[in-house]
Design a protein around this motif. Structure first.
Motif, PDB file in Angstrom:
ATOM      1  N   VAL A   3      -4.346  -0.756 -10.103  1.00 37.21           N
ATOM      2  CA  VAL A   3      -5.347  -0.664 -11.174  1.00 37.21           C
ATOM      3  C   VAL A   3      -6.119   0.663 -11.214  1.00 37.21           C
ATOM      4  N   PRO A   4      -6.600   1.193 -10.089  1.00 37.95           N
ATOM      5  CA  PRO A   4      -7.328   2.468 -10.179  1.00 37.95           C
ATOM      6  C   PRO A   4      -6.501   3.588 -10.807  1.00 37.95           C
ATOM      7  N   HIS A   5      -5.209   3.595 -10.523  1.00 37.76           N
ATOM      8  CA  HIS A   5      -4.331   4.639 -11.064  1.00 37.76           C
ATOM      9  C   HIS A   5      -3.992   4.376 -12.532  1.00 37.76           C
ATOM     10  N   LEU A   6      -3.832   3.115 -12.881  1.00 40.60           N
ATOM     11  CA  LEU A   6      -3.562   2.755 -14.277  1.00 40.60           C
ATOM     12  C   LEU A   6      -4.789   2.981 -15.147  1.00 40.60           C
TER      13      LEU A   6
ATOM     14  N   GLY B  24       2.156  11.991  -8.839  1.00 40.40           N
ATOM     15  CA  GLY B  24       0.788  12.355  -9.197  1.00 40.40           C
ATOM     16  C   GLY B  24       0.073  11.350 -10.071  1.00 40.40           C
ATOM     17  N   LYS B  25       0.766  10.279 -10.450  1.00 37.43           N
ATOM     18  CA  LYS B  25       0.145   9.276 -11.326  1.00 37.43           C
ATOM     19  C   LYS B  25       1.028   8.038 -11.408  1.00 37.43           C
ATOM     20  N   LEU B  26       0.518   7.030 -12.102  1.00 42.57           N
ATOM     21  CA  LEU B  26       1.284   5.814 -12.408  1.00 42.57           C
ATOM     22  C   LEU B  26       0.907   5.370 -13.814  1.00 42.57           C
TER      23      LEU B  26
ATOM     24  N   LEU C 245      -0.310  -6.078  -5.410  1.00 47.98           N
ATOM     25  CA  LEU C 245       0.204  -4.802  -5.920  1.00 47.98           C
ATOM     26  C   LEU C 245      -0.544  -4.381  -7.181  1.00 47.98           C
ATOM     27  N   THR C 246      -0.868  -5.349  -8.022  1.00 51.27           N
ATOM     28  CA  THR C 246      -1.650  -5.054  -9.226  1.00 51.27           C
ATOM     29  C   THR C 246      -3.029  -4.520  -8.855  1.00 51.27           C
TER      30      THR C 246
ATOM     31  N   GLU D 137       0.831  -1.206   0.000  1.00 50.01           N
ATOM     32  CA  GLU D 137       0.000   0.000   0.000  1.00 50.01           C
ATOM     33  C   GLU D 137       0.864   1.254   0.000  1.00 50.01           C
ATOM     34  N   ARG D 138       1.945   1.212   0.785  1.00 54.93           N
ATOM     35  CA  ARG D 138       2.854   2.364   0.865  1.00 54.93           C
ATOM     36  C   ARG D 138       3.540   2.622  -0.480  1.00 54.93           C
ATOM     37  N   ILE D 139       3.897   1.571  -1.186  1.00 56.85           N
ATOM     38  CA  ILE D 139       4.550   1.720  -2.493  1.00 56.85           C
ATOM     39  C   ILE D 139       3.665   2.508  -3.453  1.00 56.85           C
ATOM     40  N   ILE D 140       2.407   2.115  -3.547  1.00 56.23           N
ATOM     41  CA  ILE D 140       1.491   2.797  -4.468  1.00 56.23           C
ATOM     42  C   ILE D 140       1.215   4.221  -3.991  1.00 56.23           C
ATOM     43  N   ASN D 141       0.971   4.376  -2.691  1.00 65.33           N
ATOM     44  CA  ASN D 141       0.669   5.706  -2.155  1.00 65.33           C
ATOM     45  C   ASN D 141       1.824   6.683  -2.359  1.00 65.33           C
TER      46      ASN D 141
END
Length: 253
Positions: A126-129, A82-84, A121-122, A71-75
């Protein structure tokens, strides 16, 4: 190919294929997020990447097996950039032994890292991708379809990863997200040292494997990185749900 303004997250980036991919993409101006457990190695790779094009990567010391770390990695990625745009699920471990001489501890360790962590992690990415119409590249292996008796848990974890790739590609296609895998054959990385081979044993192993390969050469890390870069690029915008083999012809035998 130019990845200027593309945010690419690579797990297992402190060594091996992850490091090779980071260095390759840094030369193409990517904005990198490098994830690994070995902080010293991670910082070294990040510095090397920064010297390439002057773009400083975000280095995150974390264990993908830990839910809070995932969770920390994505956050931290989204907070920083600002995106991924691209997720490269590269982190992986190998465990030796077949059904007669392995253990459930080996199975659990391998499946947790090679499959569960990728799944989690996927899911988080996903919401950001979806927002960026991004893509996912999973680093698998030819052992997903080529049976052997040396590393049963590893082999089935990669078979699961290949099917995961196809299923998620189908699910996410309506969202504009592409999902593919690269399936290398033998690449001389630290992975083999991690299972306890000394330099002499490693040299013998390499000579034996390479000698049996049709092209008589080991796959280079930057070759795999180039394939990952292609799949992450707009040149592959019509490719999804595919497993790309890069193995010097090993799977032919």
């Amino acid at each position: 190919m130019d990845f200027n303004d593309k945010v690419i997250l690579i797990t297992g980036a402190s060594s091996g294929l992850g490091a090779a991919t980071a260095i390759y993409l840094a030369k193409l101006s990517a904005k990198l997020v490098l994830v690994g457990r070995k902080e010293t190695n991670l910082k070294r790779i990040a510095l090397y990447c920064e010297k390439s094009k002057g773009v400083k990567p975000l280095a995150i010391t974390a264990d993908v097996n830990e839910d809070l770390d995932a969770e920390r990695i994505i956050n931290e990625t989204v907070e920083h950039y600002g995106k991924l745009d691209v997720l490269v699920n590269n982190a992986g471990v190998i465990g030796m032994g077949g059904i007669k001489n392995s253990s459930m501890e080996t199975y659990d360790k391998v499946m947790t890292t090679n499959m569960r962590a990728v799944y989690h992690l996927t899911m988080l990415a996903v919401p950001h991708l979806t927002t960026t119409k991004g893509c996912i590249i999973n680093v698998s292996c030819i052992s997903s379809t080529k049976p052997s008796t040396m590393a049963l848990a590893y082999n089935i974890s990669k078979a699961a990863l290949d099917h995961f790739t196809k299923c998620v590609a189908l699910e996410l296609a309506p969202d504009g997200i592409r999902v593919n895998s690269v399936n290398p054959g033998f690449v001389k990385t630290n992975l083999l040292k991690d299972i306890g081979l000394n330099e002499e044993q490693l040299a013998m192993f390499v000579a034996n494997v390479v000698g049996n390969m049709p092209l008589k050469k080991a796959v280079e890390g930057d070759e795999v990185a180039a394939l990952i870069a292609f799949l992450a690029s707009d040149k592959a915008k019509s490719i999804t749900g595919s497993n790309y083999i890069i193995d010097g012809g090993s799977i032919l035998r």
